[in-house]
Design a protein around this motif. Structure first.
Motif, PDB file in Angstrom:
ATOM      1  N   VAL A 231      -0.331   9.588  -2.463  1.00  0.00           N
ATOM      2  CA  VAL A 231      -0.567  10.528  -1.358  1.00  0.00           C
ATOM      3  C   VAL A 231      -1.044   9.827  -0.090  1.00  0.00           C
ATOM      4  CG1 VAL A 231      -1.029  12.413  -2.963  1.00  0.00           C
ATOM      5  CG2 VAL A 231      -2.940  11.074  -2.072  1.00  0.00           C
ATOM      6  N   LEU A 232      -1.582   8.595  -0.237  1.00  0.00           N
ATOM      7  CA  LEU A 232      -2.026   7.841   0.933  1.00  0.00           C
ATOM      8  C   LEU A 232      -0.904   7.020   1.571  1.00  0.00           C
ATOM      9  CD1 LEU A 232      -5.437   6.566  -0.449  1.00  0.00           C
ATOM     10  CD2 LEU A 232      -5.178   7.995   1.580  1.00  0.00           C
ATOM     11  N   ALA A 233       0.236   6.940   0.921  1.00  0.00           N
ATOM     12  CA  ALA A 233       1.263   5.993   1.329  1.00  0.00           C
ATOM     13  C   ALA A 233       1.809   6.252   2.719  1.00  0.00           C
ATOM     14  CB  ALA A 233       2.406   5.993   0.319  1.00  0.00           C
ATOM     15  N   ARG A 234       1.841   7.508   3.167  1.00  0.00           N
ATOM     16  CA  ARG A 234       2.426   7.803   4.466  1.00  0.00           C
ATOM     17  C   ARG A 234       1.444   7.570   5.615  1.00  0.00           C
ATOM     18  NH1 ARG A 234       6.112   6.997   1.921  1.00  0.00           N
ATOM     19  NH2 ARG A 234       7.899   8.299   1.447  1.00  0.00           N
ATOM     20  N   ALA A 235       0.239   8.053   5.470  1.00  0.00           N
ATOM     21  CA  ALA A 235      -0.696   8.007   6.594  1.00  0.00           C
ATOM     22  C   ALA A 235      -1.607   6.787   6.559  1.00  0.00           C
ATOM     23  CB  ALA A 235      -1.536   9.286   6.614  1.00  0.00           C
ATOM     24  N   HIS A 236      -1.901   6.256   5.355  1.00  0.00           N
ATOM     25  CA  HIS A 236      -2.845   5.141   5.217  1.00  0.00           C
ATOM     26  C   HIS A 236      -2.222   4.102   4.282  1.00  0.00           C
ATOM     27  CE1 HIS A 236      -5.931   7.605   7.153  1.00  0.00           C
ATOM     28  NE2 HIS A 236      -5.634   8.567   6.317  1.00  0.00           N
ATOM     29  N   ARG A 237      -1.218   3.398   4.803  1.00  0.00           N
ATOM     30  CA  ARG A 237      -0.407   2.557   3.933  1.00  0.00           C
ATOM     31  C   ARG A 237      -1.205   1.455   3.247  1.00  0.00           C
ATOM     32  NH1 ARG A 237       4.954   0.415   6.598  1.00  0.00           N
ATOM     33  NH2 ARG A 237       4.490   2.318   7.725  1.00  0.00           N
ATOM     34  N   GLU A 238      -2.072   0.783   3.972  1.00  0.00           N
ATOM     35  CA  GLU A 238      -2.810  -0.314   3.357  1.00  0.00           C
ATOM     36  C   GLU A 238      -3.848   0.193   2.357  1.00  0.00           C
ATOM     37  OE1 GLU A 238      -1.897  -3.412   3.323  1.00  0.00           O
ATOM     38  OE2 GLU A 238      -0.235  -2.702   4.545  1.00  0.00           O
TER      39      GLU A 238
ATOM     40  N   GLU B 109       4.403  -4.078   4.227  1.00  0.00           N
ATOM     41  CA  GLU B 109       4.844  -5.469   4.373  1.00  0.00           C
ATOM     42  C   GLU B 109       4.029  -6.413   3.511  1.00  0.00           C
ATOM     43  OE1 GLU B 109       6.371  -7.280   7.906  1.00  0.00           O
ATOM     44  OE2 GLU B 109       5.936  -5.454   9.048  1.00  0.00           O
ATOM     45  N   SER B 110       2.789  -6.034   3.205  1.00  0.00           N
ATOM     46  CA  SER B 110       1.945  -6.912   2.391  1.00  0.00           C
ATOM     47  C   SER B 110       2.494  -7.086   0.978  1.00  0.00           C
ATOM     48  CB  SER B 110       0.522  -6.361   2.321  1.00  0.00           C
ATOM     49  OG  SER B 110       0.501  -5.080   1.713  1.00  0.00           O
ATOM     50  N   LEU B 111       3.402  -6.212   0.565  1.00  0.00           N
ATOM     51  CA  LEU B 111       3.998  -6.330  -0.766  1.00  0.00           C
ATOM     52  C   LEU B 111       5.271  -7.165  -0.756  1.00  0.00           C
ATOM     53  CD1 LEU B 111       3.499  -2.753  -2.275  1.00  0.00           C
ATOM     54  CD2 LEU B 111       2.101  -4.791  -2.594  1.00  0.00           C
ATOM     55  N   GLY B 112       5.667  -7.709   0.394  1.00  0.00           N
ATOM     56  CA  GLY B 112       6.848  -8.564   0.438  1.00  0.00           C
ATOM     57  C   GLY B 112       8.121  -7.749   0.443  1.00  0.00           C
ATOM     58  N   THR B 113       9.061  -8.115  -0.426  1.00  0.00           N
ATOM     59  CA  THR B 113      10.357  -7.433  -0.512  1.00  0.00           C
ATOM     60  C   THR B 113      10.572  -6.938  -1.932  1.00  0.00           C
ATOM     61  OG1 THR B 113      11.298  -8.833   1.222  1.00  0.00           O
ATOM     62  CG2 THR B 113      12.847  -7.690  -0.209  1.00  0.00           C
ATOM     63  N   LEU B 114      11.051  -5.717  -2.030  1.00  0.00           N
ATOM     64  CA  LEU B 114      11.324  -5.100  -3.331  1.00  0.00           C
ATOM     65  C   LEU B 114      12.822  -5.123  -3.587  1.00  0.00           C
ATOM     66  CD1 LEU B 114      10.452  -3.225  -5.778  1.00  0.00           C
ATOM     67  CD2 LEU B 114      10.993  -1.310  -4.263  1.00  0.00           C
ATOM     68  N   GLU B 115      13.190  -5.468  -4.813  1.00  0.00           N
ATOM     69  CA  GLU B 115      14.584  -5.330  -5.247  1.00  0.00           C
ATOM     70  C   GLU B 115      14.582  -4.715  -6.630  1.00  0.00           C
ATOM     71  OE1 GLU B 115      18.233  -8.313  -6.218  1.00  0.00           O
ATOM     72  OE2 GLU B 115      17.423  -8.404  -4.167  1.00  0.00           O
ATOM     73  N   LEU B 116      15.342  -3.651  -6.809  1.00  0.00           N
ATOM     74  CA  LEU B 116      15.364  -2.983  -8.102  1.00  0.00           C
ATOM     75  C   LEU B 116      16.746  -2.434  -8.391  1.00  0.00           C
ATOM     76  CD1 LEU B 116      13.715   0.542  -7.977  1.00  0.00           C
ATOM     77  CD2 LEU B 116      14.143  -0.763  -5.922  1.00  0.00           C
ATOM     78  N   SER B 117      17.020  -2.307  -9.678  1.00  0.00           N
ATOM     79  CA  SER B 117      18.280  -1.738 -10.151  1.00  0.00           C
ATOM     80  C   SER B 117      18.041  -0.325 -10.632  1.00  0.00           C
ATOM     81  CB  SER B 117      18.853  -2.581 -11.295  1.00  0.00           C
ATOM     82  OG  SER B 117      19.071  -3.913 -10.890  1.00  0.00           O
ATOM     83  N   VAL B 118      18.935   0.601 -10.256  1.00  0.00           N
ATOM     84  CA  VAL B 118      18.870   1.981 -10.726  1.00  0.00           C
ATOM     85  C   VAL B 118      20.283   2.459 -11.018  1.00  0.00           C
ATOM     86  CG1 VAL B 118      16.767   2.514  -9.409  1.00  0.00           C
ATOM     87  CG2 VAL B 118      19.003   2.993  -8.407  1.00  0.00           C
ATOM     88  N   ARG B 119      20.353   3.584 -11.721  1.00  0.00           N
ATOM     89  CA  ARG B 119      21.634   4.266 -11.943  1.00  0.00           C
ATOM     90  C   ARG B 119      21.438   5.720 -11.539  1.00  0.00           C
ATOM     91  NH1 ARG B 119      24.971   1.090 -15.236  1.00  0.00           N
ATOM     92  NH2 ARG B 119      26.356   2.831 -15.680  1.00  0.00           N
TER      93      ARG B 119
END
Length: 822
Positions: free
Chosen positions: A677-684, A744-754
């Protein structure tokens, strides 16, 4: 994790032996395959303060009664099965090896996260000055779910003599892992027989003493020097509930001798078998040795990791923990689980906390399965469907209609919640009204609908899903009553996900009224049931309505409830957790933190003081925030408008701030929900809670609970923060939606989905989103990223801007409006 842990991203490693850490290590070093799992206890150990050998097979429950505090209580438990890895050794008739008494020189234990193989390496020196090196390995086959394998290699570094191994199947086990259950009955197994199918094998058969489920294990034990099988001197060992062999061989200085143990496990709940003992004995000689079984096992895991690939570039420690979490998810529920009639146990197959019961944890687990192995989600939802008759009966017994699913479920779907629970801080047994958490039905409905959204599995919706949605909606419509003073429908006497509030002061077990989460989500369920009916072709819809007796006037009442359900608010527009929450006392949080330090279980602290958490504005996990966890603002805004309430941008952060200040985080899920729930307004700040969620089990932040079993929902939920929260990935309205706010502090995400059989690779950074489709004959699909929509063809890649240029601009989630009382 202990000091000196290996930083390899595919290894969980512990250096040095620490008896006090063993219970935690045993849980985290569990190996399993979705059919059964075995804790990482030392093979020579028996249950004591430091060790707890435990093996659990999915769905093997047994019910016992105990008299406690003058009351007879009944509990159904996941059964601790015979200890199949049991092995030890001794030198020249000396004492049997025991890690707790050995003169250890080196000790290292590590779990291979890629292939779920547990290895323990030791060197020790005995009282006669002899130095010995030992390597022990084990795995539970992901390829053939009935096979378990262990071996032990002993190297005589500076001595020669006689080496004697002991290898047993130990059925004299009980359920005694959880200290607060110690006063409750825990003997679930009774011996049936022990036989010797052939010269190198033994078979043990036991039976649960109430449910009558037979469990058979057959073990083949052989001794090797290199590739040479030795003709070890063999003596049969037979004791009540225990059978095996003592095997002796000569060893020279510098030589290594290895004991290999292959075990087959079958139960009376397996399909396509004659009976467990016959199957265990029949399959054992068909299996090869350690190396042969390892090949199929590693291949099966490689295929699973292809589907569950989630990579965070540049965050090695977080990457390893994410892999650990995925590993334990797949050791609890895997393709091997799909043929079983089982649900998702809240503490995995890793221990005995919550007695192996099924709660709402699938709500946090299924999002990972839906986009990778949807057939497994489908199978696990069938566990709920098969128990729909029991849920209907429970609703009728309570004077309601529809289906009332139990908060805790086990073998047959009846309510398994304890009526008494022990507060270990005060030593008192207290009444437990957890059965009032009827919101479990909301979770079941949510899972049904989101499985359908991710897969478009119309056959499932037609034959199973729509019926569950209808019966759960019918329950909520039956529970809701019309309040003439308010001119709205209300729901009384329930508990929300915040388990601290079980009632009002003076009526602590009576439940609370108009829990906001329950009321809003009950409306959501009713609307989704109507959507499901509308999506069915005419004939299946008519068949369903006739089968369940759904009349037009009932549907009319549903629509009325969906427009006029009451939602409580504070005077400042904050959503009230329930009626009367705003009149409760404020807690002196600083006082309790200063006095107790860890106040996660504030309810136990206050009860031990003679007080009651029901008197305070205090939450274990703030359930108002669960609304923002389950539904995006794009979904909540029209839902509140449908109810006649306004909804604007200020309400979400205002609610987050209000409830965050009043939450003890006593639930392992609290960090997951708050990160979301914090991800949009308070990302860090969201990243802080994300990292806290990663630490929940590996650091045992709840102080000893992980040793009793991992927190499966928290583990899966932490991974889903990457998959859906920070990426903004949604499957809604026949479309894949992305609304990324990637830190950005988490770097780059790569994931596989179907998504609906489309194999996709997502790559997300703070600046860009790439969506690449696999090659194939699939139809093109529509992808939306914020306000941009494009068509993705097989074998092609789409790119969208993701990041920083949009950080300060309102997103669709942020431009929704705050609820105000009408």
């Amino acid at each position: 994790m202990s000091e000196g842990a290996d930083m390899d991203q595919w290894t969980l490693c512990y250096e040095g032996y620490a008896p006090d850490d063993e219970p935690l290590r045993e849980a985290l070093c569990t190996v399993g395959n979705g059919y059964l799992a075995t804790r990482g206890a030392a093979p020579e150990a028996s249950a004591d303060a430091a060790h707890y050998p435990g093996t659990y097979a999915a769905g093997i429950y047994n019910r016992l009664t105990t008299t406690v505090a003058g009351q007879t209580v009944e509990n159904e438990s996941l059964v601790n099965l015979p200890h199949w890895p049991a092995m030890t050794f001794r030198i020249d008739d000396g004492p049997w090896f025991d890690v707790d008494t050995a003169g250890l020189l080196e000790y290292r234990q590590y779990l291979d996260l890629r292939h779920a193989i547990l290895t323990r390496r030791m060197r020790f020196r005995d009282t006669r000055g002899r130095t010995t090196a030992v390597t022990q390995r084990r795995f539970v086959s992901m390829d053939f779910e009935h096979a378990c394998v262990a071996d032990m290699a002993v190297t005589a570094e500076d001595w020669s003599g006689r080496l004697e191994f002991r290898s047993t199947l130990d059925g004299a086990v009980r359920n005694t892992l959880v200290t607060r259950y110690q006063d409750l009955a825990g003997t679930h197994l009774e011996p049936v027989r022990a036989t010797r199918p052939c010269d190198d094998s033994v078979l043990l058969e036991v039976q649960t003493n109430q449910s009558g489920i037979r469990v058979a294990m057959a073990a083949r034990t052989t001794v090797w020097r290199g590739r040479e099988r030795l003709s070890a001197r063999r003596r049969l060992l037979e004791e009540p509930g225990r059978t095996g062999y003592d095997l002796a061989a000569d060893i020279a200085s510098g030589q290594t001798v290895r004991l290999e143990k292959v075990v087959t496990v079958f139960t009376g709940r397996d399909r396509a078998i004659s009976e467990p003992a016959a199957e265990a004995a029949r399959w054992l000689p068909r299996l090869g040795g350690y190396d042969d079984l390892l090949k199929g096992h590693t291949t099966a895991w490689d295929h699973l990791w292809d589907r569950f690939r989630i990579e965070i570039e540049g965050r090695g420690d977080a990457q390893r923990i994410i892999r650990l979490h995925v590993l334990h998810l797949l050791q609890t529920v895997s393709p091997n689980t799909a043929e079983l009639d089982v649900g998702v146990p809240a503490r995995g197959l890793h221990g005995e906390a919550y007695r192996g019961h099924v709660f709402w944890d699938e709500l946090f687990v299924f999002p990972l399965l839906n986009l990778r192995v949807p057939d497994l989600t489908r199978a696990l939802l069938r566990y709920r469907y098969r128990r729909l008759p029991e849920a209907r009966q429970a609703a009728r017994a309570a004077g309601h209609e529809g289906a009332m699913f139990p908060w805790q479920s086990g073998s047959d779907g009846r309510e398994e919640s304890q009526r008494l629970h022990l507060n270990p801080r005060s030593g008192r047994w207290l009444s437990d009204p957890s059965w009032r958490q009827h919101h479990i039905g909301i979770a079941v409905a949510y899972n049904v609908w989101h499985y359908y959204q991710a897969t478009a599995d119309r056959e499932f919706l037609t034959h199973y899903g729509a019926q569950m949605l209808v019966e759960i909606a019918r329950f909520w419509a039956s529970v809701a009553s019309y309040d003439r003073d308010r001119g709205r429908y209300v729901i009384r006497g329930v508990m929300g996900p915040d388990e601290f509030h079980t009632g009002y002061p003076g009526a602590e077990d009576s439940g609370i009224d108009n829990n906001a989460y329950t009321n809003v989500m009950a409306v959501w369920v009713i609307l989704r049931a109507l959507d499901a009916l509308a999506s069915l072709p005419e004939q299946p819809r008519r068949h369903l309505t006739e089968t369940v007796g759904l009349l037009p006037e009932e549907l009319s009442r549903w629509r009325d409830i969906s427009r006029t359900m009451y939602v409580p608010f504070h005077d400042d527009g904050v959503i009230s957790q329930f009626d009367g929450y705003d009149t409760l006392r404020e807690l002196d949080w600083d006082h309790y933190r200063a006095r107790y330090g860890n106040i996660r279980r504030l309810d136990r602290i206050l009860e031990a003081e003679g007080d009651d958490v029901n008197r305070y504005k205090a939450s274990k996990q703030a359930d108002v925030l669960m609304l923002f966890y389950l539904l995006s603002a794009d979904e909540l805004a029209p839902l509140f408008h449908h109810l006649g309430y306004s909804f604007d941008a200020g309400i979400i952060p205002r609610n987050i701030d209000y409830y965050l200040a009043r939450t003890s985080h006593g639930s392992s899920l609290s960090a997951v929900v708050h990160a979301w729930v914090l991800a949009r307004a308070h990302r860090e700040r969201a990243v802080e809670f994300f990292l806290r969620a990663l630490e929940a089990d590996i650091a045992d932040i709840q102080g000893g609970t992980t040793a009793e079993g991992i927190h499966l929902a928290a583990l899966a939920g932490s991974v889903d923060l990457l998959q859906r929260c920070f990426s903004g990935l949604e499957t809604r309205g026949n479309q894949l939606l992305l609304n990324p706010y990637w830190p950005e502090s988490l770097g780059t995400l790569e994931l596989s989905v179907r998504y609906r059989e489309h194999p996709l690779v997502l790559r997300i950074s703070g600046h860009q989103v790439q969506v690449a489709a696999g090659h194939g004959m699939h139809r093109p699909m529509r992808i939306s990223c914020r306000s941009e929509t494009a068509v993705l063809h097989p074998g092609s890649t789409l790119e969208f801007p993701s990041g920083d240029s949009r950080i300060d601009r309102p997103s669709p989630r942020d431009t929704a409006t705050p609820p105000q009382p009408p």
